[in-house]
Motif scaffolding. Structure first.
Motif, PDB file in Angstrom:
ATOM      1  N   SER A  12      61.353  34.637  -1.629  1.00 59.40           N
ATOM      2  CA  SER A  12      61.222  34.257  -3.033  1.00 59.40           C
ATOM      3  C   SER A  12      62.354  33.307  -3.416  1.00 59.40           C
ATOM      4  N   PRO A  15      61.233  27.886  -6.689  1.00 61.04           N
ATOM      5  CA  PRO A  15      61.619  26.988  -7.772  1.00 61.04           C
ATOM      6  C   PRO A  15      62.994  26.328  -7.524  1.00 61.04           C
ATOM      7  N   SER A  42      56.667  29.580   3.665  1.00 57.91           N
ATOM      8  CA  SER A  42      57.086  28.966   2.395  1.00 57.91           C
ATOM      9  C   SER A  42      55.913  28.317   1.686  1.00 57.91           C
ATOM     10  N   THR A  45      54.242  31.070  -0.344  1.00 55.90           N
ATOM     11  CA  THR A  45      55.072  31.469  -1.482  1.00 55.90           C
ATOM     12  C   THR A  45      55.158  30.368  -2.526  1.00 55.90           C
ATOM     13  N   TRP A  48      52.307  30.501  -4.978  1.00 60.92           N
ATOM     14  CA  TRP A  48      52.407  31.699  -5.812  1.00 60.92           C
ATOM     15  C   TRP A  48      53.489  31.559  -6.885  1.00 60.92           C
ATOM     16  N   GLU A  49      54.653  31.033  -6.494  1.00 60.33           N
ATOM     17  CA  GLU A  49      55.791  30.997  -7.425  1.00 60.33           C
ATOM     18  C   GLU A  49      55.836  29.763  -8.324  1.00 60.33           C
ATOM     19  N   THR A  50      55.278  28.647  -7.867  1.00 57.42           N
ATOM     20  CA  THR A  50      55.427  27.413  -8.641  1.00 57.42           C
ATOM     21  C   THR A  50      54.112  26.825  -9.120  1.00 57.42           C
ATOM     22  N   ARG A 125      68.176  35.098   0.460  1.00 61.18           N
ATOM     23  CA  ARG A 125      67.410  35.802  -0.562  1.00 61.18           C
ATOM     24  C   ARG A 125      66.957  37.160  -0.042  1.00 61.18           C
ATOM     25  N   THR A 166      67.939  28.133 -13.054  1.00 59.43           N
ATOM     26  CA  THR A 166      67.493  27.672 -11.738  1.00 59.43           C
ATOM     27  C   THR A 166      68.137  26.334 -11.399  1.00 59.43           C
TER      28      THR A 166
END
Length: 193
Positions: A12, A15, A42, A45, A48-50, A125, A166
């Motif tokens: 995770s 961003p 990556s 992910t 999903w995250e961005t 992370r 961030t």
């Protein structure tokens, strides 16, 4: 030209990768360029995250390679770079770097960065950290040029959004290379407040 290899794993924190690439792009007039290596994990992910696609992110980089391209230019010390940042850096990738297990281009590029004694910034992370994670980080941090920089937030910046936080962390990840982020304000001391 000053090139930074930017690796990303499936941990995770994608961003942060976006802001790192944008800050490097903002410094293009000073000769900075990015070479991107996205691990397979990556790419999952990232969406999903961005909400961004792999092609969206590749457009932020100057060059990019697939992690399977083990014979690509970043696999050699003759590829001139100012160093490498892995953001985010999973514990799996950390372990691979620690052991010299260069099974893909991202791990090989990190291995080359260490052997060429160039700066390597690892935005690790995981939480909580196991004794194995801590050992790997401690041993890597004893190598000249290797910096372990978890995405630790600060509160003295009085940020009003997660986006500001961030950006601040991304800016700090690039500071070891001498890159200045236009929107970043570091600690100015208590006397300034």
């Amino acid at each position: 030209m000053k090139r930074i290899i930017v690796g990303a794993t499936g941990a995770s924190g994608l961003p942060l990768l976006i802001d790192v690439l944008r800050i490097i792009r903002e410094n293009a007039d000073d000769g900075w360029r990015s070479t991107l290596i996205l691990s397979d994990s990556s790419q999952t992910t990232l969406q999903w995250e961005t909400g961004l696609s792999v092609s969206d992110v590749r457009e932020l980089a100057d060059d990019w390679y697939e992690p399977t391209e083990i014979g690509a230019r970043p696999a050699s010390g003759s590829y001139p770079t100012a160093g490498m940042v892995v953001v985010p850096c999973s514990m799996k990738t950390l372990a691979g770097i620690h052991s010299g297990y260069a099974e893909n281009l991202l791990l090989r590029a990190a291995d080359v960065t260490i052997k060429e004694q160039r700066p390597l910034v690892l935005c690790t992370r995981e939480s909580p950290l196991s004794p194995i994670h801590l050992r790997n980080m401690q041993e890597l941090s004893s190598i000249p040029g290797v910096r372990i920089m978890p995405p630790v937030m600060n509160f003295y910046g009085h940020y009003t959004s997660i986006e500001e936080m961030t950006y601040s962390i991304a800016a700090r990840l690039l500071s070891p290379f001498g890159i200045t982020a236009s929107g970043y304000q570091g600690w100015e001391g208590l006397e300034e407040r």
